[in-house]
Design a protein around this motif. Structure first.
Motif, short mmCIF file in Angstrom:
data_model
loop_
_atom_site.label_atom_id
_atom_site.label_comp_id
_atom_site.label_asym_id
_atom_site.label_seq_id
_atom_site.Cartn_x
_atom_site.Cartn_y
_atom_site.Cartn_z
N ARG A 14 17.53 -2.60 -8.54
CA ARG A 14 16.11 -2.86 -8.02
C ARG A 14 15.90 -4.35 -8.07
O ARG A 14 15.11 -4.82 -7.11
CB ARG A 14 15.24 -1.98 -8.50
CG ARG A 14 13.77 -2.34 -8.04
CD ARG A 14 12.75 -1.48 -8.54
NE ARG A 14 11.50 -1.83 -7.95
CZ ARG A 14 10.31 -1.32 -8.43
NH1 ARG A 14 10.32 -0.25 -9.29
NH2 ARG A 14 9.12 -1.79 -7.94
N GLU A 15 16.25 -5.01 -9.14
CA GLU A 15 16.00 -6.23 -9.19
C GLU A 15 16.79 -7.14 -8.29
O GLU A 15 16.10 -8.06 -7.56
CB GLU A 15 16.22 -6.92 -10.65
CG GLU A 15 16.16 -8.42 -10.80
CD GLU A 15 14.74 -8.69 -11.03
OE1 GLU A 15 14.40 -9.78 -10.71
OE2 GLU A 15 13.79 -7.73 -11.14
N THR B 236 2.79 -6.21 -17.06
CA THR B 236 2.95 -5.65 -15.86
C THR B 236 3.10 -6.67 -14.76
O THR B 236 3.23 -7.79 -15.05
CB THR B 236 1.94 -4.53 -15.64
OG1 THR B 236 0.85 -5.58 -15.14
CG2 THR B 236 1.75 -3.82 -16.87
N ARG B 237 3.55 -6.17 -13.56
CA ARG B 237 3.71 -7.01 -12.38
C ARG B 237 2.58 -7.73 -12.03
O ARG B 237 2.70 -8.61 -11.16
CB ARG B 237 4.23 -5.94 -11.16
CG ARG B 237 5.33 -5.35 -11.35
CD ARG B 237 5.65 -4.14 -10.66
NE ARG B 237 7.00 -3.43 -11.00
CZ ARG B 237 8.14 -3.80 -10.74
NH1 ARG B 237 8.43 -4.79 -10.09
NH2 ARG B 237 9.14 -2.88 -11.20
N SER C 169 12.08 -5.77 -12.58
CA SER C 169 11.49 -6.26 -13.92
C SER C 169 9.92 -6.24 -13.96
O SER C 169 9.41 -6.55 -12.95
CB SER C 169 12.18 -7.39 -14.52
OG SER C 169 11.30 -7.78 -15.66
N ASN C 170 9.37 -5.72 -14.95
CA ASN C 170 7.76 -5.68 -15.12
C ASN C 170 7.28 -7.06 -15.32
O ASN C 170 6.00 -7.15 -15.15
CB ASN C 170 7.46 -4.74 -16.25
CG ASN C 170 7.84 -3.14 -16.01
OD1 ASN C 170 7.56 -2.89 -14.69
ND2 ASN C 170 7.88 -2.48 -16.97
N PRO D 278 9.08 0.05 -4.64
CA PRO D 278 7.67 0.01 -5.35
C PRO D 278 7.26 1.52 -5.57
O PRO D 278 7.49 2.41 -4.79
CB PRO D 278 6.81 -0.75 -4.76
CG PRO D 278 7.60 -1.59 -4.23
CD PRO D 278 8.86 -0.85 -3.49
N SER D 279 6.52 1.60 -6.67
CA SER D 279 5.89 2.99 -7.00
C SER D 279 4.70 2.65 -7.64
O SER D 279 4.37 1.83 -8.21
CB SER D 279 6.94 3.86 -7.74
OG SER D 279 6.39 4.94 -8.36
N TYR E 171 14.58 -2.60 -17.51
CA TYR E 171 14.69 -3.13 -16.06
C TYR E 171 15.53 -2.37 -15.37
O TYR E 171 16.42 -2.11 -15.82
CB TYR E 171 14.59 -4.81 -15.92
CG TYR E 171 16.26 -5.08 -16.30
CD1 TYR E 171 17.22 -5.43 -15.59
CD2 TYR E 171 16.51 -5.04 -17.95
CE1 TYR E 171 18.35 -5.77 -15.96
CE2 TYR E 171 17.87 -5.69 -18.26
CZ TYR E 171 18.61 -5.85 -17.25
OH TYR E 171 20.12 -6.00 -17.50
N ARG F 109 4.07 4.17 -10.26
CA ARG F 109 4.23 4.12 -11.67
C ARG F 109 4.39 2.69 -12.16
O ARG F 109 4.08 2.39 -13.38
CB ARG F 109 5.34 4.89 -11.92
CG ARG F 109 5.30 6.49 -11.66
CD ARG F 109 6.47 7.08 -12.28
NE ARG F 109 7.91 6.83 -11.56
CZ ARG F 109 8.19 7.20 -10.40
NH1 ARG F 109 7.75 8.05 -9.79
NH2 ARG F 109 9.25 6.55 -9.76
N ASP F 110 4.57 1.67 -11.31
CA ASP F 110 4.77 0.36 -11.71
C ASP F 110 3.43 -0.15 -12.34
O ASP F 110 3.74 -1.20 -12.86
CB ASP F 110 5.29 -0.27 -10.42
CG ASP F 110 6.46 -0.09 -9.94
OD1 ASP F 110 7.31 0.57 -10.77
OD2 ASP F 110 6.98 -0.40 -8.89
N TYR F 111 2.60 0.31 -12.13
CA TYR F 111 1.22 -0.03 -12.39
C TYR F 111 0.27 0.75 -13.27
O TYR F 111 -0.68 0.57 -13.56
CB TYR F 111 0.22 -0.46 -11.00
CG TYR F 111 1.03 -1.42 -10.16
CD1 TYR F 111 0.85 -2.91 -10.38
CD2 TYR F 111 1.64 -0.81 -9.15
CE1 TYR F 111 1.53 -3.79 -9.61
CE2 TYR F 111 2.42 -1.83 -8.47
CZ TYR F 111 2.24 -3.36 -8.32
OH TYR F 111 2.98 -3.90 -7.55
#
Length: 552
Positions: free
Chosen positions: A283-284, A320-321, A73-74, A12-13, A279, A15-17
């Motif tokens: 990582r998925e 987003t997540r 995937s977001n 996770p980063s 995606y 940047r994901d959010y």
């Protein structure tokens, strides 16, 4: 250094959010919407698998959070799915419900390793007809699995869903079946009508509440979900002794393969529904594997990316997540605040939800597209669907891929060709002693023998020119056949010239021995005119060397 960079890409980063400040409202709405829709599905899939409603609910909560944070995937929403239920049912029947958590942990580790080994993109090799045949087969199995609950009878002993349904119906009495059938019909009707009244109406929740209230007030004699825990269980390590692992490694591999395939397909489809960002397939896999491991520690089922819930998430505004995390928080609220009412839900109501869900999994338009495309695609689709229902899901995918590969190779073989051509330019005496062949398309193991027969049987010539500039595909078998052609002709005194070898094929032809088989290294040409000129010089020398005929 590259290994560290790759490893960091799987984690996770922040940047994901990065888009959350812009999309948080839509994410909250989508998360609540998906949570409401996921509740009956989680309960139903848990019951249908044999692991119990609580296991399905725990899986949706734990997997939703872990896969949402760690997945690639977001917008993917994970939890129990119908396909996984189909695999878990026989495992529970043979090994007991306790085996589900163990299989979840083992399968999760396998999926994590697959992600670390960069196997995420392998799903792209599965042909579309195989995927749709697989989906159709799963839908049929899910529908058949709900028949006992829908008719209020015990499930049959067979592992095959169709046989088990028939065995259950053999004990049916009309008096027992009346109320369950009525509940199924009411649930299906409400689920169909609710979206027509308003697209955002959660038909499954409305139907279940209505049927449960009526069943409670009328004290109907129907089976219920039963007691549920009023809090999440504490995590614990499942029994992973060598004996247990040895018994369950086969089922774990099957579950891992299914989880990886279904999750990656779901993530790929989700990426096409809206601008949700790309995606990361590897990582998925890591995220879904961690979700399965975590779910197993809490006594849940293997985690899978759920295409239906993921699609609802995207269409409800999730970007987003945060949406997947909110979906799990909604379900946590159900566990701590509403397990009493939930435990009273009739099993027939859940059966109605899954029956309609199974029907909606099958797109009539998609089936028509496949059946109306080519005969080979139709055969692959039907074979995959039939084997999915009658044998096994993973076996169905494997056989479907093999059948699709057979037809693809046959088509590729048909696209290859060997054609005899006229020499360019004006005709020169002796040209009849030169044969010019052009190789087209693919020269591989599926077409090589035909090329060998066509060229090697040539007679009454002094020189054969083989044009390879139009050859698109060449494998070791094809290169070996070219070697055999050269050797066969040279043994018969026919000079072979090769023209237009592509750079990407040169190393293979050299390694297999094609160039060594030529009479002279100068018999490899880049242009046709030079090859023809050289061939004519050979013919002239051959004619000059022939003895004069005896005078009469």
């Amino acid at each position: 250094m590259k290994a560290l960079t790759y490893a960091s890409s799987l984690l996770p980063s922040i940047r994901d959010y990065s888009q959350v400040p812009r999309t948080w409202k839509g994410d909250l709405v989508a998360g609540v919407t998906v949570g409401i829709i996921a509740l009956p599905l989680a309960l139903a899939f848990g019951v249908s698998s044999g692991a119990g409603a609580a296991a399905g609910l725990v899986t949706a909560i734990v997997a939703g959070i872990v896969a949402g944070v760690f997945g690639g995937s977001n917008v993917q929403v994970s939890g129990p799915t119908g396909a996984m239920v189909v695999v878990l049912g026989p495992i529970v029947a043979r090994e007991g419900a306790a085996a589900v958590a163990i299989v979840a942990v083992m399968a999760g580790v396998i999926v994590i390793v697959a992600g670390a080994l960069r196997l995420g993109r392998t799903v792209t090799y599965i042909p579309w007809p195989v995927i749709e045949g697989f989906t159709l087969g799963i839908a049929v199995i899910i529908f058949l699995q709900q028949i006992p609950s829908a008719f209020g009878v015990e499930t049959g002993e067979s592992d095959n869903a169709a046989v088990a349904a028939a065995q259950g119906l053999s004990t049916l009495t009309l008096a027992e079946a009346a109320w369950p059938i009525a509940m199924v019909l009411v649930v299906a009707a409400i689920m169909i009508l609710a979206p027509r009244i308003h697209p955002q109406l959660p038909g499954s929740i409305i139907a279940i509440i209505l049927v449960t209230v009526v069943a409670e007030l009328a004290e109907l004699p129907v089976a219920r979900i039963g007691a549920l825990p009023s809090s999440l269980p504490l995590p614990s390590m499942p029994d992973l002794s060598w004996e247990t692992v040895a018994v369950l490694i086969g089922p774990a591999l099957t579950v891992a393969a299914l989880a990886a395939i279904e999750s990656l397909l779901s993530a790929r489809v989700a990426a096409t529904l809206a601008d949700t960002g790309p995606y990361d397939a590897d990582r998925e896999l890591v995220g879904q594997g961690l979700a399965s491991v975590a779910s197993g520690f809490f006594g849940g089922m293997p985690a899978v990316g759920a295409i239906a819930r993921t699609a609802v998430n995207v269409r409800s505004g999730g970007r987003t997540r945060l949406a997947a995390i909110v979906h799990s928080i909604v379900l946590i609220g159900v566990v701590y605040l509403a397990t009493g009412p939930v435990s009273a839900i009739p099993l027939a109501a859940l059966a109605g939800v899954l029956m309609l869900t199974a029907i909606r999994m099958v797109s009539v338009a998609t089936v028509r597209s496949i059946v109306g495309s080519t005969r080979s695609d139709t055969i692959v689709f039907i074979v995959t669907a039939i084997i999915t229902v009658s044998v096994d899901l993973i076996v169905a995918v494997e056989i479907g891929i093999v059948v699709a590969a057979f037809f693809a190779l046959r088509t590729l073989a048909r696209s290859s060709g060997v054609h005899r051509e006229e020499l360019p330019g004006a005709v020169v005496p002796g040209d009849e002693q030169i044969a010019l062949f052009r190789l087209d398309g693919a020269l591989f193991f599926g077409a090589a023998e035909r090329v060998l027969d066509r060229i090697s049987l040539i007679t009454n010539v002094h020189v054969v020119i083989i044009r390879m500039s139009q050859l698109q595909v060449l494998d070791a078998t094809g290169a070996r056949v070219v070697t055999e052609i050269v050797q066969n002709l040279e043994r018969r005194g026919i000079t072979v010239l090769i023209k237009g070898v592509q750079e990407r094929h040169l190393e293979l032809l050299t390694h297999v021995g094609v160039l060594r088989s030529l009479r002279h290294q100068n018999h490899l040409f880049n242009d046709l005119d030079s090859a023809v000129e050289h061939a004519r010089s050979h013919v002239q020398r051959a004619v000059a060397a022939e003895p004069e005929p005896d005078p009469v």
